[in-house]
Write a protein that holds these residues in place. Structure first.
Motif, PDB file in Angstrom:
ATOM      1  N   VAL A   1       0.846  -1.199   0.000  1.00 38.54           N
ATOM      2  CA  VAL A   1       0.000   0.000   0.000  1.00 38.54           C
ATOM      3  C   VAL A   1       0.879   1.247   0.000  1.00 38.54           C
ATOM      4  CG1 VAL A   1      -1.748   1.276   1.298  1.00 38.54           C
ATOM      5  CG2 VAL A   1      -1.903  -1.198   1.140  1.00 38.54           C
ATOM      6  N   TYR A   2       1.873   1.263   0.869  1.00 41.07           N
ATOM      7  CA  TYR A   2       2.779   2.403   0.938  1.00 41.07           C
ATOM      8  C   TYR A   2       3.570   2.560  -0.358  1.00 41.07           C
ATOM      9  CZ  TYR A   2       6.743   5.290   2.301  1.00 41.07           C
ATOM     10  OH  TYR A   2       7.699   6.267   2.349  1.00 41.07           O
ATOM     11  N   GLY A   3       4.022   1.442  -0.917  1.00 42.39           N
ATOM     12  CA  GLY A   3       4.798   1.497  -2.158  1.00 42.39           C
ATOM     13  C   GLY A   3       4.009   2.130  -3.298  1.00 42.39           C
ATOM     14  N   LEU A   4       2.730   1.772  -3.435  1.00 41.63           N
ATOM     15  CA  LEU A   4       1.902   2.378  -4.475  1.00 41.63           C
ATOM     16  C   LEU A   4       1.719   3.877  -4.219  1.00 41.63           C
ATOM     17  CD1 LEU A   4       0.041   1.943  -6.982  1.00 41.63           C
ATOM     18  CD2 LEU A   4      -1.837   1.806  -5.335  1.00 41.63           C
ATOM     19  N   PHE A   5       1.457   4.220  -2.965  1.00 43.37           N
ATOM     20  CA  PHE A   5       1.280   5.634  -2.617  1.00 43.37           C
ATOM     21  C   PHE A   5       2.511   6.451  -2.979  1.00 43.37           C
ATOM     22  CE2 PHE A   5       1.998   9.018   0.509  1.00 43.37           C
ATOM     23  CZ  PHE A   5       0.895   9.806   0.256  1.00 43.37           C
ATOM     24  N   ARG A   6       3.688   5.988  -2.564  1.00 45.76           N
ATOM     25  CA  ARG A   6       4.921   6.729  -2.828  1.00 45.76           C
ATOM     26  C   ARG A   6       5.277   6.762  -4.312  1.00 45.76           C
ATOM     27  NH1 ARG A   6       7.158  10.431  -0.878  1.00 45.76           N
ATOM     28  NH2 ARG A   6       9.261   9.694  -1.121  1.00 45.76           N
ATOM     29  N   ARG A   7       5.079   5.667  -5.015  1.00 46.85           N
ATOM     30  CA  ARG A   7       5.385   5.622  -6.451  1.00 46.85           C
ATOM     31  C   ARG A   7       4.537   6.640  -7.200  1.00 46.85           C
ATOM     32  NH1 ARG A   7       5.035   0.589  -6.854  1.00 46.85           N
ATOM     33  NH2 ARG A   7       2.926   0.366  -7.668  1.00 46.85           N
ATOM     34  N   TRP A   8       3.243   6.674  -6.880  1.00 45.45           N
ATOM     35  CA  TRP A   8       2.364   7.625  -7.557  1.00 45.45           C
ATOM     36  C   TRP A   8       2.613   9.051  -7.095  1.00 45.45           C
ATOM     37  CZ3 TRP A   8      -3.159   5.125  -8.038  1.00 45.45           C
ATOM     38  CH2 TRP A   8      -3.073   4.060  -8.933  1.00 45.45           C
ATOM     39  N   GLN A   9       3.070   9.205  -5.871  1.00 47.85           N
ATOM     40  CA  GLN A   9       3.396  10.544  -5.408  1.00 47.85           C
ATOM     41  C   GLN A   9       4.621  11.072  -6.156  1.00 47.85           C
ATOM     42  OE1 GLN A   9       4.847  10.833  -1.352  1.00 47.85           O
ATOM     43  NE2 GLN A   9       3.626  12.664  -1.035  1.00 47.85           N
ATOM     44  N   ARG A  10       5.619  10.250  -6.344  1.00 51.32           N
ATOM     45  CA  ARG A  10       6.847  10.659  -7.027  1.00 51.32           C
ATOM     46  C   ARG A  10       6.640  10.953  -8.500  1.00 51.32           C
ATOM     47  NH1 ARG A  10       9.813   6.043  -4.101  1.00 51.32           N
ATOM     48  NH2 ARG A  10      10.547   7.086  -2.231  1.00 51.32           N
ATOM     49  N   ASP A  11       5.817  10.142  -9.171  1.00 48.10           N
ATOM     50  CA  ASP A  11       5.658  10.350 -10.615  1.00 48.10           C
ATOM     51  C   ASP A  11       4.521  11.304 -10.977  1.00 48.10           C
ATOM     52  OD1 ASP A  11       3.317   8.848 -10.424  1.00 48.10           O
ATOM     53  OD2 ASP A  11       4.102   7.117 -11.495  1.00 48.10           O
TER      54      ASP A  11
ATOM     55  N   HIS B   1      -2.138  14.385 -11.098  1.00 46.90           N
ATOM     56  CA  HIS B   1      -2.888  14.247 -12.350  1.00 46.90           C
ATOM     57  C   HIS B   1      -4.338  13.832 -12.066  1.00 46.90           C
ATOM     58  CE1 HIS B   1      -3.819  13.227 -16.486  1.00 46.90           C
ATOM     59  NE2 HIS B   1      -4.204  12.026 -16.076  1.00 46.90           N
ATOM     60  N   ILE B   2      -4.522  12.876 -11.163  1.00 45.23           N
ATOM     61  CA  ILE B   2      -5.877  12.425 -10.815  1.00 45.23           C
ATOM     62  C   ILE B   2      -6.683  13.573 -10.227  1.00 45.23           C
ATOM     63  CG2 ILE B   2      -7.173  10.945  -9.221  1.00 45.23           C
ATOM     64  CD1 ILE B   2      -4.963   8.829  -9.628  1.00 45.23           C
ATOM     65  N   LEU B   3      -6.077  14.319  -9.311  1.00 45.03           N
ATOM     66  CA  LEU B   3      -6.781  15.452  -8.705  1.00 45.03           C
ATOM     67  C   LEU B   3      -7.170  16.487  -9.748  1.00 45.03           C
ATOM     68  CD1 LEU B   3      -7.756  17.001  -6.189  1.00 45.03           C
ATOM     69  CD2 LEU B   3      -5.459  17.985  -6.053  1.00 45.03           C
ATOM     70  N   GLU B   4      -6.258  16.816 -10.641  1.00 48.54           N
ATOM     71  CA  GLU B   4      -6.559  17.805 -11.688  1.00 48.54           C
ATOM     72  C   GLU B   4      -7.699  17.339 -12.582  1.00 48.54           C
ATOM     73  OE1 GLU B   4      -2.791  18.232 -13.582  1.00 48.54           O
ATOM     74  OE2 GLU B   4      -2.035  19.660 -12.090  1.00 48.54           O
ATOM     75  N   GLN B   5      -7.699  16.059 -12.951  1.00 50.61           N
ATOM     76  CA  GLN B   5      -8.758  15.526 -13.806  1.00 50.61           C
ATOM     77  C   GLN B   5     -10.108  15.517 -13.090  1.00 50.61           C
ATOM     78  OE1 GLN B   5      -8.446  14.821 -17.072  1.00 50.61           O
ATOM     79  NE2 GLN B   5      -6.397  15.664 -16.816  1.00 50.61           N
ATOM     80  N   LEU B   6     -10.113  15.131 -11.830  1.00 51.12           N
ATOM     81  CA  LEU B   6     -11.368  15.127 -11.067  1.00 51.12           C
ATOM     82  C   LEU B   6     -11.898  16.542 -10.875  1.00 51.12           C
ATOM     83  CD1 LEU B   6     -10.641  12.388  -8.379  1.00 51.12           C
ATOM     84  CD2 LEU B   6     -12.246  12.243 -10.300  1.00 51.12           C
ATOM     85  N   GLN B   7     -11.016  17.490 -10.625  1.00 56.19           N
ATOM     86  CA  GLN B   7     -11.436  18.883 -10.493  1.00 56.19           C
ATOM     87  C   GLN B   7     -11.983  19.417 -11.810  1.00 56.19           C
ATOM     88  OE1 GLN B   7      -7.931  20.846  -8.940  1.00 56.19           O
ATOM     89  NE2 GLN B   7      -8.758  20.816  -6.858  1.00 56.19           N
ATOM     90  N   ALA B   8     -11.352  19.073 -12.912  1.00 56.45           N
ATOM     91  CA  ALA B   8     -11.819  19.534 -14.219  1.00 56.45           C
ATOM     92  C   ALA B   8     -13.212  18.988 -14.516  1.00 56.45           C
ATOM     93  CB  ALA B   8     -10.844  19.124 -15.310  1.00 56.45           C
ATOM     94  N   ARG B   9     -13.433  17.709 -14.210  1.00 55.91           N
ATOM     95  CA  ARG B   9     -14.765  17.124 -14.424  1.00 55.91           C
ATOM     96  C   ARG B   9     -15.818  17.776 -13.536  1.00 55.91           C
ATOM     97  NH1 ARG B   9     -14.230  10.601 -14.744  1.00 55.91           N
ATOM     98  NH2 ARG B   9     -12.980  10.520 -16.630  1.00 55.91           N
ATOM     99  N   ALA B  10     -15.482  17.969 -12.264  1.00 55.45           N
ATOM    100  CA  ALA B  10     -16.431  18.586 -11.337  1.00 55.45           C
ATOM    101  C   ALA B  10     -16.730  20.021 -11.753  1.00 55.45           C
ATOM    102  CB  ALA B  10     -15.885  18.543  -9.916  1.00 55.45           C
ATOM    103  N   ASP B  11     -15.719  20.726 -12.237  1.00 52.82           N
ATOM    104  CA  ASP B  11     -15.935  22.102 -12.697  1.00 52.82           C
ATOM    105  C   ASP B  11     -16.811  22.124 -13.940  1.00 52.82           C
ATOM    106  OD1 ASP B  11     -15.664  24.864 -12.702  1.00 52.82           O
ATOM    107  OD2 ASP B  11     -13.849  24.805 -13.940  1.00 52.82           O
ATOM    108  N   ALA B  12     -16.595  21.197 -14.857  1.00 52.48           N
ATOM    109  CA  ALA B  12     -17.418  21.125 -16.070  1.00 52.48           C
ATOM    110  C   ALA B  12     -18.867  20.782 -15.734  1.00 52.48           C
ATOM    111  CB  ALA B  12     -16.844  20.090 -17.034  1.00 52.48           C
TER     112      ALA B  12
END
Length: 136
Positions: free
Chosen positions: A57-67, A72-83
């Motif tokens: 669980v930690y490994g996935l969190f850190r890998r996605w945090q680093r890359d 990207h997920i947050l930006e996409q979710l915000q864009a959809r919610a704004d639309a």
């Protein structure tokens, strides 16, 4: 995570098949573990085993945090919610929480800071001779 939430999130996740051993735990299970740990505020070692091993669980969190995957997920979710009109971008600033730097508290800006008359009189040595006793 509900099925509706997962349906919205799944297309935003990175896809890519890496060579090697196939994953043991599905992404949804690991993301639920990350969400659990974030909500509970506990150490990673306390993530329940039903979400997978805490190292995974930690490994996935850190890998996605680093890359930058989480960003990207947050930006996409915000864009959809704004639309969809679900976000109001109004900003309100409450002055009760705005803090000024200590130097903005009315200190002098030019020249050397002079001692106040009270501070000067308190720091002067008191007389302790016979003249001082007679006056008292």
């Amino acid at each position: 995570m509900t099925d509706a939430q997962w349906a919205r999130l799944e297309p935003l996740l990175p896809v890519g098949v890496k060579p090697g051993r196939p994953p043991v735990h599905p992404k949804r299970q690991l993301i639920d573990g990350i969400r659990w740990r974030t909500r509970a505020g506990t150490p990673w070692r306390d993530v329940p085993e039903r979400y997978g091993s805490w190292q995974t669980v930690y490994g996935l969190f850190r890998r996605w945090q680093r890359d930058g995957t989480w960003k990207h997920i947050l930006e996409q979710l915000q864009a959809r919610a704004d639309a969809d009109g679900l976000i109001a971008w109004d900003v309100s600033v409450d002055s009760t929480i705005a803090r000024a730097h200590q130097h903005a508290a009315g200190a002098r800006k030019k020249g050397v800071c002079k001692r106040s008359p009270r501070a000067a009189s308190e720091s002067s040595p008191k007389t302790t001779g016979s003249a001082g006793r007679a006056a008292a």
